[in-house]
Scaffold this motif. Structure first.
Motif, PDB file in Angstrom:
ATOM      1  N   THR A 181      56.108  81.549 -24.596  1.00 33.76           N
ATOM      2  CA  THR A 181      55.737  82.931 -23.709  1.00 33.76           C
ATOM      3  C   THR A 181      54.543  82.166 -22.735  1.00 33.76           C
ATOM      4  O   THR A 181      53.316  82.084 -22.907  1.00 33.76           O
ATOM      5  N   LYS A 185      53.334  85.520 -17.962  1.00 33.53           N
ATOM      6  CA  LYS A 185      53.766  86.626 -18.256  1.00 33.53           C
ATOM      7  C   LYS A 185      52.713  87.362 -19.192  1.00 33.53           C
ATOM      8  O   LYS A 185      52.648  88.543 -19.095  1.00 33.53           O
ATOM      9  N   GLU A 215      55.825  90.677 -28.159  1.00 40.87           N
ATOM     10  CA  GLU A 215      56.218  89.458 -27.339  1.00 40.87           C
ATOM     11  C   GLU A 215      56.615  88.370 -28.368  1.00 40.87           C
ATOM     12  O   GLU A 215      57.466  87.383 -28.117  1.00 40.87           O
TER      13      GLU A 215
END
Length: 243
Positions: A181, A185, A215
């Protein structure tokens, strides 16, 4: 490892009790993999390292066991537990439920301009971590962002609940940065949340926060493949296959 622990100890506040300092240092050390899953912890070694008595170390171990980060085995020792997929998923569910409600409340009540400015400043500080690849700093600022949002809406108790349940989740979050991740983002998602709140758009506030909290569902399978030895369930499967 000892140097890292001592550095973390020096960064803690001396205005709190030794027990609280120990708990915070050991909690962060486990979350940030300074103390690895499966590692044995010695009361005496930790007490000697920080020049404290063994009683507050014992009390810190108890609190960590209540958070699901260590396992105290009578007559055998204390060990850092491996990451439980089920515990991560349950913590994520609780966190999403509460943080979506917080975002909704923030959009409905119209946050003061000073709070919105603080949230935007935190996002800018997060962006500054991208070029430097300062993952530890980003992780800290990410915590500050969500805490500030919760406190500013008067939901201190909700944040306390989130902190109590997310210890296992935090280990996966830390592992997911920066590869699974990426920081850009996550930072963009934070900006979208603040923009929705500032506009008073309750639908967008709920949607953006929900996307943000989910996420981890995308990164978890990849992390299990990359670090099977860190995960309780995956490790057991691999062990069974090799017998």
């Amino acid at each position: 490892m000892k140097a890292n622990l001592q550095a973390m100890w020096l960064r803690t506040s001396t205005e709190v009790t030794v027990r609280q300092r120990l708990h915070e240092v050991l909690r962060q050390a486990i979350i940030r993999m300074v103390l690895a899953p499966g590692q044995a912890l010695s009361e005496k070694e930790i007490a000697d390292l920080f020049t404290v008595s063994r009683q507050p170390v014992r009390e810190a171990f108890i609190r960590l066991s209540e958070s699901g980060l260590v396992e105290v085995r009578p007559q055998r020792g204390t060990y850092v537990v491996r990451i439980s997929r089920q515990a991560v998923l349950e913590a994520r569910f609780i966190r999403e439920s509460l943080e979506v409600a917080i975002a909704l409340e923030a959009a409905k009540c119209t946050l003061p301009s000073g709070v919105l400015m603080e949230l935007n400043e935190l996002i800018e500080r997060q962006r500054s971590c991208i070029e430097r690849q300062d993952h530890d700093r980003f992780f800290f600022l990410d915590e500050m962002f969500h805490r500030t949002l919760a406190i500013s809406t008067g939901q201190t108790m909700a944040w306390n609940v989130i902190e109590d349940v997310k210890a296992q989740l935090d280990r996966v979050r830390y592992l997911s940065i920066p590869d699974s991740t990426p920081i850009p983002k996550l930072t963009d998602q934070h900006q979208a949340i603040v923009d929705a709140i500032a506009a008073g758009d309750t639908t967008a506030a709920v949607q953006t926060m929900s996307i943000h909290q989910r996420e981890i569902l995308h990164s978890l399978p990849e992390l299990e493949r990359r670090f099977p030895e860190l995960f309780e369930d995956v490790g057991m499967k691999i062990h069974a296959q090799t017998i």
